[in-house]
Write a protein that holds these residues in place. Structure first.
Motif, PDB file in Angstrom:
ATOM      1  N   THR A  99       0.873  -1.169   0.000  1.00  0.00           N
ATOM      2  CA  THR A  99       0.000   0.000   0.000  1.00  0.00           C
ATOM      3  C   THR A  99       0.912   1.221   0.000  1.00  0.00           C
ATOM      4  OG1 THR A  99      -0.102  -0.068   2.394  1.00  0.00           O
ATOM      5  CG2 THR A  99      -1.918  -1.109   1.214  1.00  0.00           C
ATOM      6  N   PRO A 100       0.729   2.106  -0.945  1.00  0.00           N
ATOM      7  CA  PRO A 100       1.631   3.257  -1.046  1.00  0.00           C
ATOM      8  C   PRO A 100       1.616   4.118   0.219  1.00  0.00           C
ATOM      9  CG  PRO A 100       0.080   3.172  -2.886  1.00  0.00           C
ATOM     10  CD  PRO A 100      -0.324   2.115  -1.936  1.00  0.00           C
ATOM     11  N   ASN A 101       2.806   4.443   0.680  1.00  0.00           N
ATOM     12  CA  ASN A 101       2.973   5.349   1.802  1.00  0.00           C
ATOM     13  C   ASN A 101       4.011   6.364   1.352  1.00  0.00           C
ATOM     14  OD1 ASN A 101       3.472   6.739   4.132  1.00  0.00           O
ATOM     15  ND2 ASN A 101       3.796   4.910   5.416  1.00  0.00           N
ATOM     16  N   LEU A 102       3.584   7.547   1.062  1.00  0.00           N
ATOM     17  CA  LEU A 102       4.461   8.548   0.485  1.00  0.00           C
ATOM     18  C   LEU A 102       5.558   9.022   1.438  1.00  0.00           C
ATOM     19  CD1 LEU A 102       1.800  10.619  -1.469  1.00  0.00           C
ATOM     20  CD2 LEU A 102       3.296   8.811  -2.317  1.00  0.00           C
ATOM     21  N   SER A 103       5.427   8.774   2.734  1.00  0.00           N
ATOM     22  CA  SER A 103       6.464   9.189   3.688  1.00  0.00           C
ATOM     23  C   SER A 103       7.569   8.143   3.834  1.00  0.00           C
ATOM     24  CB  SER A 103       5.834   9.483   5.054  1.00  0.00           C
ATOM     25  OG  SER A 103       5.309   8.288   5.595  1.00  0.00           O
ATOM     26  N   GLU A 104       7.447   6.979   3.201  1.00  0.00           N
ATOM     27  CA  GLU A 104       8.443   5.910   3.276  1.00  0.00           C
ATOM     28  C   GLU A 104       9.222   5.816   1.971  1.00  0.00           C
ATOM     29  OE1 GLU A 104       9.147   3.772   5.816  1.00  0.00           O
ATOM     30  OE2 GLU A 104       7.690   4.687   7.136  1.00  0.00           O
ATOM     31  N   THR A 105      10.494   5.440   2.076  1.00  0.00           N
ATOM     32  CA  THR A 105      11.315   5.174   0.904  1.00  0.00           C
ATOM     33  C   THR A 105      11.484   3.673   0.805  1.00  0.00           C
ATOM     34  OG1 THR A 105      12.521   7.231   1.242  1.00  0.00           O
ATOM     35  CG2 THR A 105      13.559   5.582  -0.179  1.00  0.00           C
ATOM     36  N   TYR A 106      11.279   3.130  -0.370  1.00  0.00           N
ATOM     37  CA  TYR A 106      11.379   1.686  -0.572  1.00  0.00           C
ATOM     38  C   TYR A 106      12.589   1.362  -1.432  1.00  0.00           C
ATOM     39  CZ  TYR A 106       6.725   1.602   1.355  1.00  0.00           C
ATOM     40  OH  TYR A 106       5.653   1.752   2.191  1.00  0.00           O
ATOM     41  N   VAL A 107      13.282   0.316  -1.034  1.00  0.00           N
ATOM     42  CA  VAL A 107      14.428  -0.172  -1.801  1.00  0.00           C
ATOM     43  C   VAL A 107      14.061  -1.559  -2.300  1.00  0.00           C
ATOM     44  CG1 VAL A 107      16.866  -0.823  -1.676  1.00  0.00           C
ATOM     45  CG2 VAL A 107      16.032   1.116  -0.341  1.00  0.00           C
ATOM     46  N   PRO A 108      14.155  -1.781  -3.606  1.00  0.00           N
ATOM     47  CA  PRO A 108      13.842  -3.117  -4.126  1.00  0.00           C
ATOM     48  C   PRO A 108      14.775  -4.165  -3.517  1.00  0.00           C
ATOM     49  CG  PRO A 108      14.072  -1.534  -5.919  1.00  0.00           C
ATOM     50  CD  PRO A 108      14.504  -0.844  -4.662  1.00  0.00           C
ATOM     51  N   LEU A 109      14.227  -5.320  -3.207  1.00  0.00           N
ATOM     52  CA  LEU A 109      15.006  -6.399  -2.613  1.00  0.00           C
ATOM     53  C   LEU A 109      16.137  -6.825  -3.550  1.00  0.00           C
ATOM     54  CD1 LEU A 109      15.147  -8.054  -0.067  1.00  0.00           C
ATOM     55  CD2 LEU A 109      13.644  -9.739  -1.112  1.00  0.00           C
ATOM     56  N   SER A 110      15.935  -6.720  -4.852  1.00  0.00           N
ATOM     57  CA  SER A 110      16.997  -7.066  -5.808  1.00  0.00           C
ATOM     58  C   SER A 110      18.193  -6.130  -5.653  1.00  0.00           C
ATOM     59  CB  SER A 110      16.458  -7.019  -7.242  1.00  0.00           C
ATOM     60  OG  SER A 110      15.997  -5.712  -7.545  1.00  0.00           O
ATOM     61  N   THR A 111      17.976  -4.878  -5.334  1.00  0.00           N
ATOM     62  CA  THR A 111      19.071  -3.927  -5.116  1.00  0.00           C
ATOM     63  C   THR A 111      19.852  -4.306  -3.869  1.00  0.00           C
ATOM     64  OG1 THR A 111      17.787  -2.182  -6.144  1.00  0.00           O
ATOM     65  CG2 THR A 111      19.624  -1.487  -4.753  1.00  0.00           C
ATOM     66  N   LEU A 112      19.165  -4.670  -2.814  1.00  0.00           N
ATOM     67  CA  LEU A 112      19.804  -5.102  -1.575  1.00  0.00           C
ATOM     68  C   LEU A 112      20.599  -6.378  -1.810  1.00  0.00           C
ATOM     69  CD1 LEU A 112      20.111  -4.519   1.437  1.00  0.00           C
ATOM     70  CD2 LEU A 112      18.077  -5.893   1.825  1.00  0.00           C
ATOM     71  N   LYS A 113      20.021  -7.325  -2.566  1.00  0.00           N
ATOM     72  CA  LYS A 113      20.708  -8.582  -2.859  1.00  0.00           C
ATOM     73  C   LYS A 113      21.964  -8.310  -3.687  1.00  0.00           C
ATOM     74  CE  LYS A 113      20.138 -13.148  -4.734  1.00  0.00           C
ATOM     75  NZ  LYS A 113      19.489 -13.996  -5.682  1.00  0.00           N
ATOM     76  N   ASN A 114      21.885  -7.424  -4.669  1.00  0.00           N
ATOM     77  CA  ASN A 114      23.032  -7.074  -5.499  1.00  0.00           C
ATOM     78  C   ASN A 114      24.143  -6.443  -4.651  1.00  0.00           C
ATOM     79  OD1 ASN A 114      24.508  -6.739  -7.877  1.00  0.00           O
ATOM     80  ND2 ASN A 114      23.695  -4.680  -8.174  1.00  0.00           N
ATOM     81  N   TRP A 115      23.783  -5.519  -3.758  1.00  0.00           N
ATOM     82  CA  TRP A 115      24.752  -4.908  -2.857  1.00  0.00           C
ATOM     83  C   TRP A 115      25.417  -5.973  -1.988  1.00  0.00           C
ATOM     84  CZ3 TRP A 115      24.428  -5.028   2.513  1.00  0.00           C
ATOM     85  CH2 TRP A 115      25.433  -4.326   3.181  1.00  0.00           C
TER      86      TRP A 115
END
Length: 198
Positions: free
Chosen positions: A165-181
């Motif tokens: 559910t969109p929450n404009l006050s939160e920043t989301y990082v795709p799990l694929s980006t975290l896995k790549n890091w």
């Protein structure tokens, strides 16, 4: 010019000159010593471009053999060295023969200080770095466990796009980006455990 501190003992400044550029400290009853502090007293600085290599010797049947601990200089006038792992008869990494002073008791350790140009000191590799495989592997194990824990923790919050559910006050990082890091960090850590220092 130099002093040493062994935990639980008085400061020791009574070195013995071996030559014009080599000095020796005797540490009696050294069996239970784990660390030693080497420092410049501040009375006399080194001339420009000069520092001192610090060596440690533990009694051996064949006579004194010296292991490089590190160095001190005007820019780094003191250092703490862990010597407990060096007090074994089979440790022979990075050794030199230092003067012709020999041990007089089986439990008498010695600290040698050799005054040398800073460019020569920079070329020397202390025993703690030569034997860094155990500390590097411990660090790598810690870093890997920390990364895995962070990745698993972050992954536990993963939701599919349909559940989000969109929450404009939160920043989301795709799990694929975290896995790549995570994978890149692990790869770099395996190539060089100290890459993060540069």
């Amino acid at each position: 010019m130099f002093g040493i501190i062994v935990s639980g003992r008085l400061v020791q400044t009574d070195f013995h000159p071996v030559s014009e550029t080599q000095f020796l400290f005797n540490i009696p009853e050294a069996d239970n010593i784990n660390h030693v502090v080497i420092f410049m007293t501040g009375q006399t600085p080194f001339p420009d471009g000069i520092g001192a290599a610090v060596y440690f010797s533990w009694p051996r049947p064949e006579g004194p053999v010296w292991t490089l601990l590190g160095h001190i200089s005007n820019q780094k006038p003191s250092a703490i060295y862990k010597i407990s792992s060096l007090k074994t008869p089979d440790n022979d990494d990075n050794q030199i023969h230092f003067g012709d002073m020999s041990h007089q008791q089986s439990h008498l350790a010695q600290i040698g200080i050799s005054v040398e140009p800073l460019d020569q000191l920079a070329q020397q590799v202390p025993a703690s770095q030569v034997n860094a495989s155990t500390s590097a592997s411990t660090f790598m194990e810690f870093a890997t466990k920390m990364l895995e824990n962070f990745f698993n923790f972050s992954s536990s919050f993963a939701v599919t796009q349909s559940q989000m559910t969109p929450n404009l006050s939160e920043t989301y990082v795709p799990l694929s980006t975290l896995k790549n890091w995570f994978e890149n960090f692990q790869r770099r850590l395996q190539q060089n455990p100290y890459f993060w220092k540069s």
